[in-house]
Design a protein around this motif. Structure first.
Motif, PDB file in Angstrom:
ATOM      1  N   ILE A  10      38.741  97.862  -6.257  1.00  0.00           N
ATOM      2  CA  ILE A  10      38.182  98.786  -7.245  1.00  0.00           C
ATOM      3  C   ILE A  10      36.829  99.271  -6.744  1.00  0.00           C
ATOM      4  O   ILE A  10      35.956  98.461  -6.393  1.00  0.00           O
ATOM      5  N   THR A  11      36.628 100.593  -6.702  1.00  0.00           N
ATOM      6  CA  THR A  11      35.321 101.132  -6.319  1.00  0.00           C
ATOM      7  C   THR A  11      34.487 101.394  -7.575  1.00  0.00           C
ATOM      8  O   THR A  11      35.018 101.572  -8.663  1.00  0.00           O
ATOM      9  N   GLY A  12      33.167 101.399  -7.405  1.00  0.00           N
ATOM     10  CA  GLY A  12      32.266 101.630  -8.539  1.00  0.00           C
ATOM     11  C   GLY A  12      32.406 100.561  -9.604  1.00  0.00           C
ATOM     12  O   GLY A  12      32.462 100.849 -10.798  1.00  0.00           O
ATOM     13  N   ALA A  13      32.454  99.286  -9.155  1.00  0.00           N
ATOM     14  CA  ALA A  13      32.783  98.182 -10.064  1.00  0.00           C
ATOM     15  C   ALA A  13      31.566  97.541 -10.721  1.00  0.00           C
ATOM     16  O   ALA A  13      31.704  96.537 -11.427  1.00  0.00           O
ATOM     17  N   ASN A  14      30.381  98.115 -10.527  1.00  0.00           N
ATOM     18  CA  ASN A  14      29.170  97.474 -11.049  1.00  0.00           C
ATOM     19  C   ASN A  14      28.856  97.820 -12.499  1.00  0.00           C
ATOM     20  O   ASN A  14      28.044  97.168 -13.140  1.00  0.00           O
ATOM     21  N   ARG A  15      29.515  98.869 -13.037  1.00  0.00           N
ATOM     22  CA  ARG A  15      29.212  99.268 -14.422  1.00  0.00           C
ATOM     23  C   ARG A  15      30.381 100.065 -14.982  1.00  0.00           C
ATOM     24  O   ARG A  15      31.347 100.373 -14.280  1.00  0.00           O
ATOM     25  N   GLY A  16      30.255 100.412 -16.269  1.00  0.00           N
ATOM     26  CA  GLY A  16      31.230 101.295 -16.903  1.00  0.00           C
ATOM     27  C   GLY A  16      32.669 100.818 -16.778  1.00  0.00           C
ATOM     28  O   GLY A  16      32.957  99.619 -16.897  1.00  0.00           O
ATOM     29  N   LEU A  17      33.561 101.750 -16.508  1.00  0.00           N
ATOM     30  CA  LEU A  17      34.989 101.430 -16.452  1.00  0.00           C
ATOM     31  C   LEU A  17      35.324 100.505 -15.293  1.00  0.00           C
ATOM     32  O   LEU A  17      36.197  99.643 -15.411  1.00  0.00           O
ATOM     33  N   GLY A  18      34.621 100.677 -14.168  1.00  0.00           N
ATOM     34  CA  GLY A  18      34.882  99.813 -13.016  1.00  0.00           C
ATOM     35  C   GLY A  18      34.639  98.356 -13.342  1.00  0.00           C
ATOM     36  O   GLY A  18      35.463  97.483 -13.039  1.00  0.00           O
ATOM     37  N   LEU A  35      40.382  90.131  -5.771  1.00  0.00           N
ATOM     38  CA  LEU A  35      39.950  91.342  -6.462  1.00  0.00           C
ATOM     39  C   LEU A  35      38.666  91.795  -5.767  1.00  0.00           C
ATOM     40  O   LEU A  35      37.604  91.231  -5.984  1.00  0.00           O
ATOM     41  N   PHE A  36      38.803  92.794  -4.902  1.00  0.00           N
ATOM     42  CA  PHE A  36      37.664  93.319  -4.150  1.00  0.00           C
ATOM     43  C   PHE A  36      36.947  94.344  -5.011  1.00  0.00           C
ATOM     44  O   PHE A  36      37.478  95.421  -5.285  1.00  0.00           O
ATOM     45  N   ALA A  37      35.751  93.982  -5.456  1.00  0.00           N
ATOM     46  CA  ALA A  37      34.978  94.821  -6.376  1.00  0.00           C
ATOM     47  C   ALA A  37      33.800  95.405  -5.608  1.00  0.00           C
ATOM     48  O   ALA A  37      32.881  94.676  -5.223  1.00  0.00           O
ATOM     49  N   THR A  38      33.838  96.715  -5.369  1.00  0.00           N
ATOM     50  CA  THR A  38      32.794  97.317  -4.542  1.00  0.00           C
ATOM     51  C   THR A  38      31.766  98.084  -5.369  1.00  0.00           C
ATOM     52  O   THR A  38      32.077  98.613  -6.433  1.00  0.00           O
ATOM     53  N   CYS A  39      30.550  98.124  -4.838  1.00  0.00           N
ATOM     54  CA  CYS A  39      29.476  98.915  -5.446  1.00  0.00           C
ATOM     55  C   CYS A  39      28.401  99.149  -4.392  1.00  0.00           C
ATOM     56  O   CYS A  39      28.394  98.495  -3.349  1.00  0.00           O
ATOM     57  N   ARG A  40      27.512 100.091  -4.683  1.00  0.00           N
ATOM     58  CA  ARG A  40      26.483 100.451  -3.701  1.00  0.00           C
ATOM     59  C   ARG A  40      25.480  99.330  -3.464  1.00  0.00           C
ATOM     60  O   ARG A  40      25.046  99.086  -2.351  1.00  0.00           O
ATOM     61  N   ASN A  41      25.075  98.663  -4.558  1.00  0.00           N
ATOM     62  CA  ASN A  41      24.017  97.641  -4.455  1.00  0.00           C
ATOM     63  C   ASN A  41      24.450  96.335  -5.124  1.00  0.00           C
ATOM     64  O   ASN A  41      24.104  96.075  -6.282  1.00  0.00           O
ATOM     65  N   PRO A  42      25.202  95.497  -4.403  1.00  0.00           N
ATOM     66  CA  PRO A  42      25.653  94.230  -4.989  1.00  0.00           C
ATOM     67  C   PRO A  42      24.514  93.356  -5.520  1.00  0.00           C
ATOM     68  O   PRO A  42      24.685  92.647  -6.510  1.00  0.00           O
ATOM     69  N   ASP A  43      23.355  93.426  -4.871  1.00  0.00           N
ATOM     70  CA  ASP A  43      22.229  92.567  -5.278  1.00  0.00           C
ATOM     71  C   ASP A  43      21.748  92.871  -6.694  1.00  0.00           C
ATOM     72  O   ASP A  43      21.231  91.986  -7.382  1.00  0.00           O
ATOM     73  N   THR A  44      21.884  94.120  -7.131  1.00  0.00           N
ATOM     74  CA  THR A  44      21.408  94.485  -8.471  1.00  0.00           C
ATOM     75  C   THR A  44      22.558  94.568  -9.483  1.00  0.00           C
ATOM     76  O   THR A  44      22.331  94.875 -10.652  1.00  0.00           O
ATOM     77  N   ALA A  45      23.775  94.284  -9.037  1.00  0.00           N
ATOM     78  CA  ALA A  45      24.940  94.358  -9.928  1.00  0.00           C
ATOM     79  C   ALA A  45      25.096  93.031 -10.670  1.00  0.00           C
ATOM     80  O   ALA A  45      26.041  92.267 -10.454  1.00  0.00           O
ATOM     81  N   THR A  46      24.152  92.760 -11.575  1.00  0.00           N
ATOM     82  CA  THR A  46      24.077  91.428 -12.193  1.00  0.00           C
ATOM     83  C   THR A  46      25.301  91.089 -13.038  1.00  0.00           C
ATOM     84  O   THR A  46      25.806  89.969 -12.978  1.00  0.00           O
ATOM     85  N   LYS A  59      35.670  89.257  -5.233  1.00  0.00           N
ATOM     86  CA  LYS A  59      34.837  89.362  -4.025  1.00  0.00           C
ATOM     87  C   LYS A  59      33.986  90.630  -4.163  1.00  0.00           C
ATOM     88  O   LYS A  59      34.512  91.743  -4.089  1.00  0.00           O
ATOM     89  N   VAL A  60      32.699  90.453  -4.407  1.00  0.00           N
ATOM     90  CA  VAL A  60      31.798  91.601  -4.555  1.00  0.00           C
ATOM     91  C   VAL A  60      31.413  92.100  -3.166  1.00  0.00           C
ATOM     92  O   VAL A  60      30.920  91.332  -2.340  1.00  0.00           O
ATOM     93  N   MET A  61      31.670  93.381  -2.910  1.00  0.00           N
ATOM     94  CA  MET A  61      31.446  93.931  -1.572  1.00  0.00           C
ATOM     95  C   MET A  61      30.649  95.222  -1.650  1.00  0.00           C
ATOM     96  O   MET A  61      30.834  96.018  -2.573  1.00  0.00           O
ATOM     97  N   LYS A  62      29.794  95.414  -0.676  1.00  0.00           N
ATOM     98  CA  LYS A  62      28.937  96.601  -0.642  1.00  0.00           C
ATOM     99  C   LYS A  62      29.732  97.800  -0.138  1.00  0.00           C
ATOM    100  O   LYS A  62      30.400  97.721   0.887  1.00  0.00           O
ATOM    101  N   LEU A  63      29.670  98.893  -0.901  1.00  0.00           N
ATOM    102  CA  LEU A  63      30.277 100.148  -0.459  1.00  0.00           C
ATOM    103  C   LEU A  63      29.585 101.324  -1.127  1.00  0.00           C
ATOM    104  O   LEU A  63      29.596 101.446  -2.346  1.00  0.00           O
ATOM    105  N   ASP A  64      29.002 102.175  -0.307  1.00  0.00           N
ATOM    106  CA  ASP A  64      28.555 103.490  -0.763  1.00  0.00           C
ATOM    107  C   ASP A  64      29.685 104.439  -0.394  1.00  0.00           C
ATOM    108  O   ASP A  64      29.961 104.645   0.798  1.00  0.00           O
TER     109      ASP A  64
END
Length: 250
Positions: A10-18, A35-46, A59-64
């Motif tokens: 899933i892309t854009g998994a740090n907020r909202g629908l993701g 479940l590979f959950a990607t977002c631009r800034n994993p460090d701030t995706a609390t 698995k939280v993974m960095k992806l822009d």
């Protein structure tokens, strides 16, 4: 929901629908193995990191999604974790919505929105199709399904040419119309590999993008979409559906 696909991205998994997708999928009776959950800034995706702490499959993974040069590295990392197994289900959820009308839409706005909402999902699909193909080949299931191999592009009714009665929102509407065409193309081009491709309209949802006046909660939207995904088949392939399963006009 009982059984989730074995491996999900899933892309854009740090907020909202993701983020809501991640929260609900981990609660399946049989959650994914990965479940590979990607977002631009994993460090701030609390919020996402909290879910990952209590669910080892996440698995939280960095992806822009606009950094196309990073896609292959992500695929290789995911591929090594999958250890020879394929990726069953991808949700291209990351998107931007910059509101502008006829007079104030600039080339920069159009390009920015189009890059994130169209070019990124196309490029991501191209990168990960080998892992979707592998999943389809290894599956013993007949027909097409999200357990086997499927690609979902998060679209919008605002991208429907036929339904447009109010104009405006040039970058967003145009990008989602283009994404709808991409999805239709993918449904044709990937069919021989038994990979589903569907565009989904989540409803007008109370998120940062949808605003607080929206009538549908993220919980309700994602519950509905997961129901739709779990019943996808060859008949659904290449359609634009909403979170209730209604087929919408292109």
């Amino acid at each position: 929901m009982s059984i989730a696909p074995r491996a999900v991205l899933i892309t854009g998994a740090n907020r909202g629908l993701g983020l809501e997708f991640v929260k609900q999928i981990v609660c399946f009776a049989t959650p994914p193995k990965y479940l590979f959950a990607t977002c631009r800034n994993p460090d701030t995706a609390t919020s996402l990191q909290e879910v990952a702490k209590s669910h080892s499959c996440v698995k939280v993974m960095k992806l822009d999604v606009c950094d196309f040069n990073s896609f292959n590295n992500l695929k290789e990392n995911i591929s090594s974790m999958l250890e020879g197994e394929g990726l069953n289900f991808i949700v291209c959820n990351a998107a931007i919505h910059l509101r502008s009308g006829f007079a104030d839409t600039t080339p920069e706005l159009m390009t920015s929105v189009y890059t994130t909402n169209v070019v990124a999902p196309v490029t991501l699909a191209q990168t990960f199709v080998p892992l979707l193909k592998l999943a389809a080949q290894k599956s013993s299931e007949k027909g097409m399904s999200w357990h086997k191999a499927a690609l979902v592009n998060m679209s919008s009714i605002l991208g429907s040419v036929e339904s447009n009665q109010s104009g405006g929102l040039y970058p967003y509407r145009a990008s989602k119309a283009a994404l709808n065409m991409v999805t239709k193309n993918q449904s044709i081009d990937l069919k021989t590999d038994e990979i589903l491709a569907v565009a989904v309209h989540p409803g007008w949802v109370r998120t940062d993008m949808g605003g607080q006046a929206a009538p549908v909660s993220p919980t309700e939207s994602v519950q509905g979409m997961l129901n739709v995904f779990s019943s996808m088949s060859e008949e659904t392939n290449g359609t634009l559906v909403d979170f209730t399963g209604t087929v919408l006009p292109w």
